[in-house]
Design a protein around this motif. Sequence first.
Motif, PDB file in Angstrom:
ATOM      1  N   MET A 189       0.792  -1.214   0.000  1.00 62.55           N
ATOM      2  CA  MET A 189       0.000   0.000   0.000  1.00 62.55           C
ATOM      3  C   MET A 189       0.836   1.281   0.000  1.00 62.55           C
ATOM      4  N   PRO A 190       1.879   1.387   0.833  1.00 60.20           N
ATOM      5  CA  PRO A 190       2.670   2.624   0.828  1.00 60.20           C
ATOM      6  C   PRO A 190       3.236   2.958  -0.549  1.00 60.20           C
ATOM      7  N   TYR A 191       3.786   1.950  -1.222  1.00 62.92           N
ATOM      8  CA  TYR A 191       4.355   2.205  -2.556  1.00 62.92           C
ATOM      9  C   TYR A 191       3.283   2.710  -3.510  1.00 62.92           C
ATOM     10  N   LEU A 192       2.125   2.087  -3.469  1.00 64.30           N
ATOM     11  CA  LEU A 192       1.036   2.453  -4.367  1.00 64.30           C
ATOM     12  C   LEU A 192       0.613   3.896  -4.156  1.00 64.30           C
ATOM     13  N   LEU A 193       0.404   4.289  -2.899  1.00 61.70           N
ATOM     14  CA  LEU A 193      -0.067   5.639  -2.605  1.00 61.70           C
ATOM     15  C   LEU A 193       0.982   6.697  -2.934  1.00 61.70           C
ATOM     16  N   GLU A 194       2.220   6.366  -2.705  1.00 65.48           N
ATOM     17  CA  GLU A 194       3.291   7.332  -2.962  1.00 65.48           C
ATOM     18  C   GLU A 194       3.507   7.585  -4.446  1.00 65.48           C
ATOM     19  N   ASN A 195       3.079   6.647  -5.282  1.00 65.08           N
ATOM     20  CA  ASN A 195       3.384   6.754  -6.708  1.00 65.08           C
ATOM     21  C   ASN A 195       2.171   7.009  -7.593  1.00 65.08           C
ATOM     22  N   LEU A 196       0.992   7.145  -7.013  1.00 63.74           N
ATOM     23  CA  LEU A 196      -0.185   7.589  -7.770  1.00 63.74           C
ATOM     24  C   LEU A 196      -0.352   9.080  -7.489  1.00 63.74           C
ATOM     25  N   GLY A 197       0.310   9.882  -8.290  1.00 64.24           N
ATOM     26  CA  GLY A 197       0.450  11.300  -7.981  1.00 64.24           C
ATOM     27  C   GLY A 197      -0.744  12.166  -8.250  1.00 64.24           C
ATOM     28  N   CYS A 198      -1.808  11.625  -8.869  1.00 65.21           N
ATOM     29  CA  CYS A 198      -2.976  12.447  -9.196  1.00 65.21           C
ATOM     30  C   CYS A 198      -4.163  12.201  -8.275  1.00 65.21           C
ATOM     31  N   LEU A 199      -4.006  11.365  -7.265  1.00 64.59           N
ATOM     32  CA  LEU A 199      -5.128  10.994  -6.410  1.00 64.59           C
ATOM     33  C   LEU A 199      -5.698  12.203  -5.670  1.00 64.59           C
ATOM     34  N   THR A 200      -7.007  12.392  -5.821  1.00 70.29           N
ATOM     35  CA  THR A 200      -7.707  13.410  -5.054  1.00 70.29           C
ATOM     36  C   THR A 200      -8.654  12.781  -4.036  1.00 70.29           C
ATOM     37  N   SER A 201      -9.024  11.507  -4.261  1.00 70.05           N
ATOM     38  CA  SER A 201      -9.953  10.818  -3.367  1.00 70.05           C
ATOM     39  C   SER A 201      -9.440   9.407  -3.088  1.00 70.05           C
ATOM     40  N   LEU A 202      -9.383   9.053  -1.809  1.00 70.70           N
ATOM     41  CA  LEU A 202      -8.904   7.730  -1.399  1.00 70.70           C
ATOM     42  C   LEU A 202      -9.887   7.122  -0.406  1.00 70.70           C
ATOM     43  N   THR A 203     -10.283   5.873  -0.680  1.00 73.51           N
ATOM     44  CA  THR A 203     -11.150   5.130   0.226  1.00 73.51           C
ATOM     45  C   THR A 203     -10.456   3.835   0.613  1.00 73.51           C
ATOM     46  N   LEU A 204     -10.260   3.627   1.909  1.00 66.07           N
ATOM     47  CA  LEU A 204      -9.678   2.397   2.432  1.00 66.07           C
ATOM     48  C   LEU A 204     -10.741   1.679   3.251  1.00 66.07           C
ATOM     49  N   ILE A 205     -11.055   0.449   2.861  1.00 66.56           N
ATOM     50  CA  ILE A 205     -12.054  -0.344   3.563  1.00 66.56           C
ATOM     51  C   ILE A 205     -11.341  -1.557   4.159  1.00 66.56           C
ATOM     52  N   TYR A 206     -11.221  -1.564   5.459  1.00 67.81           N
ATOM     53  CA  TYR A 206     -10.373  -2.485   6.227  1.00 67.81           C
ATOM     54  C   TYR A 206      -8.902  -2.111   5.998  1.00 67.81           C
ATOM     55  N   MET A 207      -8.130  -2.294   7.006  1.00 59.14           N
ATOM     56  CA  MET A 207      -6.685  -2.111   6.866  1.00 59.14           C
ATOM     57  C   MET A 207      -6.002  -2.959   7.930  1.00 59.14           C
ATOM     58  N   PRO A 208      -6.022  -4.274   7.766  1.00 56.79           N
ATOM     59  CA  PRO A 208      -5.525  -5.183   8.807  1.00 56.79           C
ATOM     60  C   PRO A 208      -4.014  -5.354   8.784  1.00 56.79           C
ATOM     61  N   TYR A 209      -3.306  -4.253   8.818  1.00 59.20           N
ATOM     62  CA  TYR A 209      -1.850  -4.300   8.832  1.00 59.20           C
ATOM     63  C   TYR A 209      -1.315  -4.329  10.260  1.00 59.20           C
ATOM     64  N   PRO A 210      -0.138  -4.907  10.475  1.00 56.61           N
ATOM     65  CA  PRO A 210       0.537  -4.749  11.763  1.00 56.61           C
ATOM     66  C   PRO A 210       0.932  -3.287  11.956  1.00 56.61           C
ATOM     67  N   ILE A 211       1.264  -2.919  13.180  1.00 58.27           N
ATOM     68  CA  ILE A 211       1.483  -1.512  13.522  1.00 58.27           C
ATOM     69  C   ILE A 211       2.569  -0.870  12.663  1.00 58.27           C
ATOM     70  N   ASP A 212       3.654  -1.599  12.401  1.00 55.38           N
ATOM     71  CA  ASP A 212       4.744  -1.004  11.635  1.00 55.38           C
ATOM     72  C   ASP A 212       4.307  -0.628  10.226  1.00 55.38           C
ATOM     73  N   LEU A 213       3.480  -1.469   9.604  1.00 55.19           N
ATOM     74  CA  LEU A 213       2.998  -1.157   8.265  1.00 55.19           C
ATOM     75  C   LEU A 213       1.928  -0.077   8.292  1.00 55.19           C
ATOM     76  N   GLN A 214       1.159   0.002   9.376  1.00 55.19           N
ATOM     77  CA  GLN A 214       0.195   1.089   9.508  1.00 55.19           C
ATOM     78  C   GLN A 214       0.902   2.434   9.443  1.00 55.19           C
ATOM     79  N   HIS A 215       2.011   2.551  10.129  1.00 56.58           N
ATOM     80  CA  HIS A 215       2.768   3.809  10.125  1.00 56.58           C
ATOM     81  C   HIS A 215       3.224   4.157   8.711  1.00 56.58           C
ATOM     82  N   GLN A 216       3.602   3.150   7.947  1.00 57.99           N
ATOM     83  CA  GLN A 216       4.025   3.399   6.570  1.00 57.99           C
ATOM     84  C   GLN A 216       2.864   3.881   5.705  1.00 57.99           C
ATOM     85  N   VAL A 217       1.675   3.337   5.953  1.00 57.37           N
ATOM     86  CA  VAL A 217       0.493   3.773   5.203  1.00 57.37           C
ATOM     87  C   VAL A 217       0.160   5.222   5.527  1.00 57.37           C
ATOM     88  N   TRP A 218       0.148   5.580   6.825  1.00 53.51           N
ATOM     89  CA  TRP A 218      -0.136   6.969   7.196  1.00 53.51           C
ATOM     90  C   TRP A 218       0.904   7.907   6.602  1.00 53.51           C
TER      91      TRP A 218
END
Length: 301
Positions: free
Chosen positions: A127-156
């Motif tokens: 997820m972090p790679y995807l969000l960082e490289n889709l440079g035109c995103l104006t709207s993001l919807t995340l439904i469930y995010m069952p990541y461990p804490i370390d990956l959650q920080h990367q997503v935020w």
Amino acid sequence: MAKTNINDLPDDCIILILKQCRLPLQGLICLRSVCRRWQSIIIRQICYRKRTLKLFGSVESDLITYCNFLLDYNLESNDRYRLKPIGRDDDMVVRIDCEHNYLCDLFPGIENLVVYLTRFSSRMFNMPYLLENLGCLTSLTLIYMPYPIDLQHQVWSAINSMETLKELNLFYIFQCTISDEMPALAKLESFSLDGYYGDIVSVLRQLGPSLRRLHLDDIHCSIEQLQQGLAANPQLAEGLTHLTIGSINNVKPVLNNLKRKQIFDFICAQFRSLKYLAFTSYSTVSHSGKLSLFFSNNSPS
């Protein structure tokens, strides 16, 4: 008479043929391997023009249950969320982690991204790679995010890097904790938080003056927390025009009618710019004592 090869046709004809075949998006992008010309046509004339994309981890645990999500929230006719007919569809199943690399290259113009994750598919998404490289995103919807804490920080952190993001919708993130340092929240114009049991005060204090629409449902919140959030962020009440309050699972034993009225009166008194205010069901932890209330006015009083 010489036989005509399909590649003798102009690009417009090939595009028309591909569309008439009504292949799902997942199958269509596989045809890039036919030849270099097809690769160019599919990428430049179809993929580059996509503005919406929905990603799932599997057909069984994600795509099917997503249909139940649409029904639960009455979103089956909402163009942003609904599953579209084959040929015009924008949904894909991402099976392996490396697929994120070519997704960013194939769909650089995506403005609206919906990601539906379940516990079983969480580690298939970078997820972090995807969000960082889709440079035109104006709207993001995340439904469930069952990541461990370390990956959650990367997503935020990745969300914070999205300069064009104006709308953020978070559903069913019960096991997550939204970071205390989320600069992205201050830039939002629309924010939905549905299914979150973390510190709501920390979230409210980070929302910025650009916010116009706020949706809160299935969260732990009390009138005291609303007061604390507004005290820490008084500008929140100045620009907000649309507010929806849903089920509030109060951590205190009882959320009685007096408490409900206090919340309603507090909102009407503080949020003077509201043009739309909707109250749906409230509930205690035991889901008793529900109240449905709707209010709409140019100037709540």
